[in-house]
Design an enzyme around this catalytic site. Structure first.
Site, PDB file in Angstrom:
ATOM      1  N   CYS A  48     -14.732 -11.488  42.082  1.00 14.80           N
ATOM      2  CA  CYS A  48     -15.744 -11.022  41.131  1.00 14.80           C
ATOM      3  C   CYS A  48     -15.780  -9.488  41.063  1.00 14.80           C
ATOM      4  O   CYS A  48     -15.996  -8.829  42.079  1.00 14.80           O
ATOM      5  CB  CYS A  48     -17.110 -11.571  41.530  1.00 14.80           C
ATOM      6  SG  CYS A  48     -18.378 -11.134  40.362  1.00 14.80           S
TER       7      CYS A  48
ATOM      8  N   LYS B 251      -9.610 -17.517  46.064  1.00 17.83           N
ATOM      9  CA  LYS B 251      -9.180 -16.908  44.814  1.00 17.83           C
ATOM     10  C   LYS B 251      -9.526 -15.435  44.898  1.00 17.83           C
ATOM     11  O   LYS B 251     -10.639 -15.084  45.294  1.00 17.83           O
ATOM     12  CB  LYS B 251      -9.926 -17.574  43.658  1.00 17.83           C
ATOM     13  CG  LYS B 251      -9.575 -17.072  42.283  1.00 17.83           C
ATOM     14  CD  LYS B 251     -10.064 -18.061  41.244  1.00 17.83           C
ATOM     15  CE  LYS B 251      -9.867 -17.548  39.833  1.00 17.83           C
ATOM     16  NZ  LYS B 251     -10.829 -16.488  39.492  1.00 17.83           N
TER      17      LYS B 251
ATOM     18  N   HIS C  76      -5.365 -13.581  40.911  1.00 14.80           N
ATOM     19  CA  HIS C  76      -5.513 -13.031  39.565  1.00 14.80           C
ATOM     20  C   HIS C  76      -4.839 -11.661  39.606  1.00 14.80           C
ATOM     21  O   HIS C  76      -5.274 -10.780  40.373  1.00 14.80           O
ATOM     22  CB  HIS C  76      -7.008 -12.927  39.196  1.00 14.80           C
ATOM     23  CG  HIS C  76      -7.249 -12.306  37.859  1.00 14.80           C
ATOM     24  ND1 HIS C  76      -8.503 -11.940  37.428  1.00 14.80           N
ATOM     25  CD2 HIS C  76      -6.398 -11.989  36.837  1.00 14.80           C
ATOM     26  CE1 HIS C  76      -8.410 -11.405  36.217  1.00 14.80           C
ATOM     27  NE2 HIS C  76      -7.140 -11.433  35.840  1.00 14.80           N
TER      28      HIS C  76
ATOM     29  N   ASP D  11      -3.798 -14.212  32.161  1.00 13.06           N
ATOM     30  CA  ASP D  11      -3.114 -14.074  30.876  1.00 13.06           C
ATOM     31  C   ASP D  11      -2.195 -15.229  30.525  1.00 13.06           C
ATOM     32  O   ASP D  11      -1.122 -15.010  29.953  1.00 13.06           O
ATOM     33  CB  ASP D  11      -2.334 -12.752  30.823  1.00 13.06           C
ATOM     34  CG  ASP D  11      -3.241 -11.537  30.902  1.00 13.06           C
ATOM     35  OD1 ASP D  11      -4.473 -11.729  30.894  1.00 13.06           O
ATOM     36  OD2 ASP D  11      -2.731 -10.411  30.980  1.00 13.06           O
TER      37      ASP D  11
HETATM   38  C1  LIG Z   1     -16.769 -15.801  31.459  1.00  9.76           C
HETATM   39  C2  LIG Z   1     -15.986 -15.757  32.739  1.00  9.76           C
HETATM   40  C3  LIG Z   1     -16.574 -16.185  33.912  1.00  9.76           C
HETATM   41  C4  LIG Z   1     -15.846 -16.169  35.111  1.00  9.76           C
HETATM   42  N1  LIG Z   1     -16.423 -16.640  36.240  1.00  9.76           N
HETATM   43  C5  LIG Z   1     -15.675 -16.727  37.388  1.00  9.76           C
HETATM   44  C6  LIG Z   1     -16.217 -17.309  38.559  1.00  9.76           C
HETATM   45  O1  LIG Z   1     -17.352 -17.764  38.606  1.00  9.76           O
HETATM   46  N2  LIG Z   1     -15.414 -17.356  39.664  1.00  9.76           N
HETATM   47  C7  LIG Z   1     -14.136 -16.849  39.665  1.00  9.76           C
HETATM   48  O2  LIG Z   1     -13.446 -16.921  40.691  1.00  9.76           O
HETATM   49  N3  LIG Z   1     -13.624 -16.286  38.550  1.00  9.76           N
HETATM   50  C8  LIG Z   1     -14.337 -16.237  37.432  1.00  9.76           C
HETATM   51  N4  LIG Z   1     -13.794 -15.709  36.301  1.00  9.76           N
HETATM   52  C9  LIG Z   1     -12.398 -15.242  36.340  1.00  9.76           C
HETATM   53  C10 LIG Z   1     -11.459 -16.366  35.939  1.00  9.76           C
HETATM   54  O3  LIG Z   1     -11.568 -17.452  36.842  1.00  9.76           O
HETATM   55  C11 LIG Z   1     -10.003 -15.869  35.905  1.00  9.76           C
HETATM   56  O4  LIG Z   1      -9.641 -15.442  37.195  1.00  9.76           O
HETATM   57  C12 LIG Z   1      -9.795 -14.717  34.945  1.00  9.76           C
HETATM   58  O5  LIG Z   1     -10.422 -14.971  33.705  1.00  9.76           O
HETATM   59  C13 LIG Z   1      -8.296 -14.466  34.727  1.00  9.76           C
HETATM   60  O6  LIG Z   1      -7.650 -15.604  34.236  1.00  9.76           O
HETATM   61  P1  LIG Z   1      -7.334 -15.803  32.671  1.00  9.76           P
HETATM   62  O7  LIG Z   1      -6.509 -14.629  32.232  1.00  9.76           O
HETATM   63  O8  LIG Z   1      -6.598 -17.106  32.614  1.00  9.76           O
HETATM   64  O9  LIG Z   1      -8.637 -15.817  31.975  1.00  9.76           O
HETATM   65  C14 LIG Z   1     -14.509 -15.689  35.112  1.00  9.76           C
HETATM   66  C15 LIG Z   1     -13.929 -15.243  33.912  1.00  9.76           C
HETATM   67  C16 LIG Z   1     -14.645 -15.285  32.733  1.00  9.76           C
HETATM   68  C17 LIG Z   1     -13.966 -14.831  31.471  1.00  9.76           C
END
Ligand SMILES: Cc1cc2nc3c(=O)[nH]c(=O)nc-3n(C[C@H](O)[C@H](O)[C@H](O)COP(=O)(O)O)c2cc1C
Length: 374
Positions: free
Chosen positions: A104, A144, A174, A208
């Site tokens: 986070c 994570k 990530h 991504d």
């Molecule tokens: C609206 C939103 C809420 C998220 N909440 C969490 C969360 O509660 N816990 C977490 O580990 N990551 C959270 N993330 C991060 C995502 O799990 C992910 O790591 C991040 O979006 C990158 O992946 P992506 O490019 O596929 O979106 C959040 C992302 C977004 C956009």
């Protein structure tokens, strides 16, 4: 391609719905799960609220009866509280898998030493992971994380090794630092480096993936054991059908018409209403999904606005009925970024946080207040 092994759980295809606060509740997971297999992680739960049996928190831990592996994400900063929360999950059978959130980047969290600030304190991270694994019984515990705080303070390789040493079942990276928030592009090279460095447990890549072909590319280019998909499936649960297809070696892709998209929007809002027990709450919550569902389709600004400001299911359905149901899936446009894409210019940290990477001081309990995800 092999299935993903998390302790005794075997996940096929090796695809994980990323936990997203305010998004990956039971209704959204149902829509994704119906499209294809994988692991579908619930919204983040703070450990302190869980052990204090906060009523709102307990309500968030809701799974559909068909959810095969009930996956919960916990966020905490104190080894003792995290241990108690994991024990509660295990003993009370609240879930089949526990993921720990160290990614986070939200200022109010990192300012208190939580989230993506925490892995910088190697010994504290180790203590949290140790307590989590020790209290988990047979449940697999995964973590994570991000690459680190910024390019001068990368932590992912140390954190990956610590996780493997402490018996964590898998790690997801990530490929961004905290300062990047959601800006720039995810560094898939870092995922490859983590995979090279940590050979004992599965490494999952995140960041991504906007199409199933991106997922395949990430697996091929990094050697990661599975992918975690977040923003790419916002307004697009069909991505899970594509991800399953790509893992089975099929070139078939879901291309729902606008009419089918509208039917799913209706179902999403209806499931939210059932889950929240309040139509007004559900329809208001659904507003944020409207733009994501309609991305790439030709829909007039006025109708978009009406859909995104509906107050009742009836109003929402009236708008959905006006959409051109025959309009085909807008190929290409949908496979581009959606959701948050902004960067930050600094990471807020507690005073002196970077002075000693090994000190074991536990951040104040306030680090678990007002957290809002990744
Ligand atoms: C609206 C939103 C809420 C998220 N909440 C969490 C969360 O509660 N816990 C977490 O580990 N990551 C959270 N993330 C991060 C995502 O799990 C992910 O790591 C991040 O979006 C990158 O992946 P992506 O490019 O596929 O979106 C959040 C992302 C977004 C956009």
């Amino acid at each position: 391609m092999e299935s993903l092994k998390l302790g005794s759980l075997e996940v096929w295809p090796p695809v994980v719905l990323a936990p997203m606060a305010g998004i990956t509740n039971a209704p959204f997971r149902t829509l994704c799960r119906e499209q294809g297999g994988g692991l579908f992680v619930c919204e983040m739960i703070t450990t302190r609220a869980l052990v204090e049996r906060n009523a709102k928190t307990l309500k968030m831990i809701r799974f559909a009866p068909e959810e095969k592996f009930r996956s919960i994400q916990l966020y905490g900063v104190d080894p003792v509280t995290v241990g108690r929360a994991v024990r509660m999950v295990a003993e009370e059978g609240l879930a089949d898998h526990v993921d720990l959130n160290f990614g986070c980047p939200v200022p109010k969290v990192t300012r208190r030493g939580g989230g993506s600030a925490l892995p910088y304190k190697r010994n504290l991270l180790r203590a949290i992971l140790r307590e989590a694994v020790r209290n988990a019984g047979t449940l697999p515990v995964t973590m994570k994380m991000r690459k680190g705080i910024d390019d001068d303070h990368l932590t992912y390789l140390d954190a990956g090794r610590i996780a493997a040493e402490e018996g964590v079942a898998a790690i997801a990276l990530h490929g961004r630092t905290a300062i990047q928030h959601y800006g720039g592009t995810a560094d898939w090279e870092a995922i490859a480096r983590l995979k090279e460095a940590v050979t004992e447990i599965p490494v999952l890549g995140n960041g991504d993936i906007w199409s199933a072909d991106d997922a395949l590319r990430m697996m091929e280019s990094t050697g990661c054991d599975g992918v975690v998909v977040g923003r790419g499936c916002l307004g697009r649960p069909w991505l899970f059908r594509d991800l399953a297809a790509v893992c089975e070696g099929s070139a078939e892709r879901a291309r729902p018409s606008l009419g089918e998209v509208a039917a799913t929007m209706d179902r999403h809002a209806t499931l939210l209403t059932e889950s929240f027990g309040s139509e007004q709450h559900a329809v208001t919550d659904f507003r944020k999904h409207v733009g994501w569902y309609l991305k790439g389709f030709v829909v007039g600004a006025e109708l978009r606005r009406r859909l995104a400001t509906s107050n009742t299911l009836a109003e929402l359905r009236e708008g959905l009925a006006e959409l051109d149901a025959a309009q085909p899936w807008p190929d290409g446009v949908v496979d581009t970024p959606r959701g948050k894409t902004h960067a930050r210019d600094r990471v807020h940290l507690p005073a002196g946080w970077l002075d000693d990477p090994y000190d074991l001081a536990v951040p104040c309990a306030d680090a678990e207040l007002d957290t809002s995800g990744g």
